[in-house]
Design an enzyme around this catalytic site. Structure first.
Site, PDB file in Angstrom:
ATOM      1  N   GLU A  32       0.880  -1.157   0.000  1.00 29.55           N
ATOM      2  CA  GLU A  32       0.000   0.000   0.000  1.00 29.55           C
ATOM      3  C   GLU A  32       0.926   1.216   0.000  1.00 29.55           C
ATOM      4  O   GLU A  32       1.826   1.286   0.851  1.00 29.55           O
ATOM      5  CB  GLU A  32      -0.842  -0.032   1.281  1.00 29.55           C
ATOM      6  CG  GLU A  32      -1.950   0.964   1.260  1.00 29.55           C
ATOM      7  CD  GLU A  32      -2.769   0.928   2.558  1.00 29.55           C
ATOM      8  OE1 GLU A  32      -3.375   1.956   2.866  1.00 29.55           O
ATOM      9  OE2 GLU A  32      -2.774  -0.110   3.253  1.00 29.55           O
ATOM     10  N   ARG A 268       5.252 -13.313   9.210  1.00 28.70           N
ATOM     11  CA  ARG A 268       5.883 -12.022   8.950  1.00 28.70           C
ATOM     12  C   ARG A 268       7.203 -11.951   9.712  1.00 28.70           C
ATOM     13  O   ARG A 268       7.406 -12.661  10.690  1.00 28.70           O
ATOM     14  CB  ARG A 268       4.957 -10.879   9.320  1.00 28.70           C
ATOM     15  CG  ARG A 268       4.666 -10.758  10.804  1.00 28.70           C
ATOM     16  CD  ARG A 268       3.564  -9.742  11.102  1.00 28.70           C
ATOM     17  NE  ARG A 268       3.939  -8.410  10.727  1.00 28.70           N
ATOM     18  CZ  ARG A 268       3.304  -7.682   9.796  1.00 28.70           C
ATOM     19  NH1 ARG A 268       2.288  -8.175   9.136  1.00 28.70           N
ATOM     20  NH2 ARG A 268       3.690  -6.461   9.515  1.00 28.70           N
ATOM     21  N   LYS A 278       4.279   0.733   9.748  1.00 28.59           N
ATOM     22  CA  LYS A 278       4.459   1.993   9.023  1.00 28.59           C
ATOM     23  C   LYS A 278       3.933   3.163   9.828  1.00 28.59           C
ATOM     24  O   LYS A 278       4.463   4.267   9.747  1.00 28.59           O
ATOM     25  CB  LYS A 278       3.727   1.925   7.677  1.00 28.59           C
ATOM     26  CG  LYS A 278       4.532   1.213   6.607  1.00 28.59           C
ATOM     27  CD  LYS A 278       3.832   1.328   5.277  1.00 28.59           C
ATOM     28  CE  LYS A 278       3.382  -0.027   4.808  1.00 28.59           C
ATOM     29  NZ  LYS A 278       2.446   0.011   3.697  1.00 28.59           N
TER      30      LYS A 278
HETATM   31  P1  ATP Z   1       1.863  -1.727   7.925  1.00 29.90           P
HETATM   32  O1  ATP Z   1       0.847  -2.556   8.647  1.00 29.90           O
HETATM   33  O2  ATP Z   1       3.057  -1.384   8.714  1.00 29.90           O
HETATM   34  O3  ATP Z   1       1.283  -0.590   7.180  1.00 29.90           O
HETATM   35  P2  ATP Z   1       1.577  -3.534   5.834  1.00 29.90           P
HETATM   36  O4  ATP Z   1       1.836  -4.937   6.072  1.00 29.90           O
HETATM   37  O5  ATP Z   1       0.141  -3.151   5.845  1.00 29.90           O
HETATM   38  O6  ATP Z   1       2.431  -2.701   6.820  1.00 29.90           O
HETATM   39  P3  ATP Z   1       1.707  -3.364   3.031  1.00 29.90           P
HETATM   40  O7  ATP Z   1       2.149  -2.234   2.206  1.00 29.90           O
HETATM   41  O8  ATP Z   1       0.282  -3.720   3.006  1.00 29.90           O
HETATM   42  O9  ATP Z   1       2.168  -3.022   4.496  1.00 29.90           O
HETATM   43  O10 ATP Z   1       2.607  -4.651   2.774  1.00 29.90           O
HETATM   44  C1  ATP Z   1       2.916  -5.112   1.495  1.00 29.90           C
HETATM   45  C2  ATP Z   1       3.335  -6.536   1.579  1.00 29.90           C
HETATM   46  O11 ATP Z   1       4.440  -6.696   2.461  1.00 29.90           O
HETATM   47  C3  ATP Z   1       2.231  -7.420   2.102  1.00 29.90           C
HETATM   48  O12 ATP Z   1       2.088  -8.537   1.251  1.00 29.90           O
HETATM   49  C4  ATP Z   1       2.679  -7.832   3.456  1.00 29.90           C
HETATM   50  O13 ATP Z   1       2.262  -9.127   3.727  1.00 29.90           O
HETATM   51  C5  ATP Z   1       4.205  -7.750   3.350  1.00 29.90           C
HETATM   52  N1  ATP Z   1       4.774  -7.428   4.659  1.00 29.90           N
HETATM   53  C6  ATP Z   1       4.544  -6.337   5.399  1.00 29.90           C
HETATM   54  N2  ATP Z   1       5.205  -6.403   6.570  1.00 29.90           N
HETATM   55  C7  ATP Z   1       5.890  -7.570   6.571  1.00 29.90           C
HETATM   56  C8  ATP Z   1       6.766  -8.230   7.500  1.00 29.90           C
HETATM   57  N3  ATP Z   1       7.071  -7.695   8.674  1.00 29.90           N
HETATM   58  N4  ATP Z   1       7.283  -9.434   7.150  1.00 29.90           N
HETATM   59  C9  ATP Z   1       6.981  -9.975   5.970  1.00 29.90           C
HETATM   60  N5  ATP Z   1       6.171  -9.415   5.058  1.00 29.90           N
HETATM   61  C10 ATP Z   1       5.618  -8.226   5.350  1.00 29.90           C
HETATM   62 MG    MG Z   2      -1.402  -3.573   4.582  1.00 31.33          MG
END
Ligand code: ATP
Ligand code: MG
Length: 764
Positions: A32, A268, A278
């Protein structure tokens, strides 16, 4: 623990064998655009893009799409879209001609929503968010229908079109799927598909007053792009049923002529001493705790890049930690290990002094200069290169390398002692010059004599108290050096209250050897004994410390840490950095941890392990503990070793040594077949429990009764007459296909030996 190919690749291998996706392997990385990417994202990038690369040669086509999940108009910014693309490229991956955007599919998503309404599977609900929540029930109570649930199709369609046309204000109503208000999975209780939001979108402008929710947008985007494996983190496990429902009831994959994508969840990445949300990272930037998203202390990819990490190190880290099915917290020391290990092969060694102390070599003539030389790399790295190092009467050494009253075992300079200047002669401290300060004296200069003819030689009879780094005061170049430490001081930081107040130290008076005068921005160096540094500014020279030479945090806790990373014997002749491996990590862990070293020395004989097994089982405590307890529980050591090495995932979750021992014993006693035992293992990892109880409850006991297996063998043969023909025409490789099908038909319970015999008899 080693583990073979990770479980995601195992699933893909299985799908390639069965032809589930016509031999295609298509993944995606769907960020995102609401922040910069962090090291957790890097893990997901390495997994998704890594799979696309790995299967390029062994599938009918593989790729990984970079798709922005830009379905949330308010939070997204173009700055993030650009930084994310930069980061993915910098990590070394390519995503075809261009990035993709979920918002490009809004029209098709909307069309499919109208179809769903027409089929009576979605309705427009006018309840408020709170009312919808209250109607949804709980885990123990079913939901209640909204008064709008049975609205006629035509009315739903008319309202949805008014939503689409922008005629209704935000919050007036929502579109919901009509699924099952009593479903045990709350996500299936008539989930929301669209909300009204009059907002400007970074790409679509004001075109859309309604926006799709994740559970609608994500499966549709995957299907539209022909994704085969939609890899996401474990939190989305409960969304999988809805994901499949959307695919089934829209027929979107069929519309695009592709197989339906499947969601696969993995653990994760969590790192200690780090936050990875984030929202929290944005808070640090917005509140000025760091200088920006790319502050060198940030766990963002942009921060790590600025800090001087190379993409190779981040990819090696992703490889080292592997892919697991259970969440765990990874030691940030592993990331630092990979960074060090990568730089070892590429960063030339130089001398520099961070907190200078003046040394006058009284036995050296005023103005006399000797050109010494030093190799750029140590022999175990085996890279070429050397540089000149001028030596003169006025030198600078590190302030910490001198003590007036040294403790026992001090291997540096002190009054009357002799040390070696790196690449130079021996010097002896004859006199200490102090300056009056408030609470006594402060050492401002050392007057030393050099030992003639001692460059590269230890003259007999001289005791040398260590080797120290130094710079010629007349030739050195001044620099600002920034030392970074961990941003948080607690292992599980919750927010800014846990920030480490000493995470940045700026030293204005450093002096570096003259060969660094023309160092380029971005070049990386090892300042001997001080760490790896990257040039962050030239004229004046500014260096950022990338990482220390050893794990100072682990050393503080564990006492003995190695002075230098262990170099394997085979490293001698290398001229190029090899793919640095978990093996190196294990070797270093044994140097740090005496328990591991002891196990490594004694286990091969005690348990009859091969060298490779002993290495794999003694690389960290968890693997060895599991092994030891399982063997103590009565299982055969050789079998336990095989299971721990090959089957136990990187993080054993709730699996205990006792349970593993009982499971292995059950396999060895022929009570459960291998494939079924692997299912039991997954359950033990996820939920724990007693393996024999799981085997009994789930009816997984091994089936070796021919009368039960013959019908399965016959069914499989009848279902694949073409493959039977091909096998009989000489395609012997198909035998594995038949084995797999029969074992699968028995839900993993069939005794493979019996199946093999029955199949050979019947296939001829
Ligand atoms: P946040 O919750 O901090 O905003 P997010 O997971 O919502 O992070 P996205 O931009 O939606 O952020 O993530 C993009 C991709 O990265 C998703 O497929 C998610 O599963 C993966 N991802 C995010 N954080 C992790 C992590 N800590 N370990 C492995 N994969 C991750
Ligand atoms: Mg997300």
């Amino acid at each position: 623990m080693a583990g073979v190919a990770d479980f995601v690749r195992e699933i893909i291998d299985g799908d390639l064998r069965t032809g589930r996706h016509d031999g295609r392997v298509v993944t995606r990385f769907p960020p995102e655009p609401n922040g910069y990417l962090h090291i957790g994202h890097a893990k997901s990038i390495c997994l998704n893009f890594g799979i696309a690369a790995d299967y390029a040669g062994s599938s009918a086509g593989s790729r990984c799409n970079l798709r922005f999940d830009d379905t949330n108009p308010e939070k997204e910014e173009v700055e993030y879209v650009e930084s994310i693309q930069d980061d993915v490229r910098w990590l070394g991956f390519s995503f075809g001609d261009q990035a993709l955007y979920a918002s490009d599919y809004f029209a098709e998503m909307y069309e499919l929503a109208e179809d769903l309404v027409r089929a009576g599977k979605a309705y427009v609900d006018e309840l408020s968010d709170e009312e919808i929540k209250a109607h949804r029930g709980s885990l123990t109570e079913p939901g209640r229908p909204s008064p709008w649930r049975d609205r006629p199709v035509e009315e739903n369609l008319a309202l949805l079109r008014r939503m689409r046309a922008g005629e209704l204000p935000d919050g007036a109503c929502v579109l919901r799927a009509r699924i099952d208000l009593a479903a045990p999975n709350m996500k299936m209780r008539d989930p929301l598909l669209y909300r009204i939001r009059h907002a400007t979108h970074h790409r679509r402008g004001d075109e859309w007053p309604i926006y799709p929710l994740y559970d609608w947008a994500h499966p549709l985007s995957d299907a539209i792009e022909g994704i085969t494996h939609s890899i996401c983190t474990l939190e989305f496990e409960n969304n999988r049923e809805l994901y499949d429902w959307v695919l089934e009831h829209t027929g979107v994959s069929e519309r695009h002529g592709c197989s339906r994508p499947q969601q696969v969840e993995f653990a994760r990445l969590n790192l200690d001493y780090t936050v990875m949300s984030k929202r929290l990272l944005r808070g640090l930037v917005d509140d000025g705790h760091v200088s920006g998203w790319d502050d060198p202390r940030m766990p963002t990819i942009a921060g790590m890049r600025r800090r001087g990490y190379r993409p190779e190190a981040i990819r090696a880290f992703a490889d080292l930690i592997g892919v697991a099915k259970v969440n765990s917290v990874v030691d940030v020391g592993k990331l630092e290990f990979c960074v060090r290990d990568d730089l070892n092969w590429v960063a030339p060694r130089v001398l520099g002094v961070l907190r200078p102390l003046r040394v006058t070599v009284t036995t050296w003539p005023e103005g006399g200069v000797d050109e010494l030389t030093g190799p750029s790399f140590p022999p175990d790295v085996g890279m070429p290169g050397q540089r000149a190092i001028p030596f003169g009467r006025d030198l600078l050494i590190e302030g910490d390398d001198f003590l007036v009253d040294p403790p026992a075992g001090y291997q540096r300079l002190a009054p009357g002692r002799t040390v070696r200047l790196r690449h130079g002669p021996l010097i002896t401290c004859d006199e200490v010059v102090e300056e009056e300060v408030e609470d006594g004296g402060k050492v401002v200069e050392l007057r030393c004599s050099h030992v003639p003819g001692s460059v590269g030689v230890n003259p007999p009879g001289v005791t040398v108290s260590g080797v120290i780094h130094w710079v010629s005061a007349a030739h050195g170049v001044p620099a600002e050096v920034r030392l970074y430490d961990r941003l948080f001081r607690t292992p599980q930081p919750a927010g800014p209250a846990d920030l480490n107040p000493d995470s940045l130290e700026v030293l204005a008076g450093a002096v570096l050897e003259p060969s660094l005068a023309s160092a380029e921005r971005g070049s990386r160096w090892q300042l001997e004994r001080l760490g790896y540094f990257v040039v962050d500014g030239v004229d004046p020279l500014v260096l950022n410390r990338i990482v220390t030479l050893r794990d100072s945090w682990a050393a503080a806790g564990a006492g003995a840490a190695p002075e230098r990373p262990v170099a394997s014997a085979s490293a001698k002749a290398r001229t190029r950095p090899p793919r640095r491996s978990r093996a190196e990590y294990r070797a270093e862990a044994r140097v740090r941890d005496a328990v591991l070293a002891e196990r490594h020395a004694t286990w091969p004989a005690a348990y009859g392990l091969s060298d490779a097994e002993a290495d794999l089982l003694t690389g960290d405590r968890a693997a060895g503990d599991l092994f030891e307890v399982a063997v103590a529980a009565g299982a055969a050591a050789a079998a336990v070793a095989r299971w721990v090495v090959n089957e136990v995932p990187g993080s054993p979750g709730r699996l205990t040594g006792e349970a593993l021992g009982a499971l292995v014993a059950a396999v060895e006693a022929g009570e459960v077949a291998g494939p079924a035992a692997k299912d039991v293992l997954s359950e033990l990892v996820e939920r724990g429990g007693d393996p024999r109880a799981i085997i009994a409850e789930r009816g997984l006991a091994k089936v070796d009764d021919e009368s039960a297996l013959v019908p399965l063998v016959e069914e499989v043969m009848a279902a694949h007459p073409d493959k039977v023909g091909a096998y009989r025409d000489g395609k012997a490789a198909l035998f594995g296909f038949f084995m797999g099908q029969v074992v699968r038909a028995s839900a993993g319970k069939a005794d493979p030996q019996v199946v093999k015999r029955l199949l050979s008899e019947r296939l001829g």
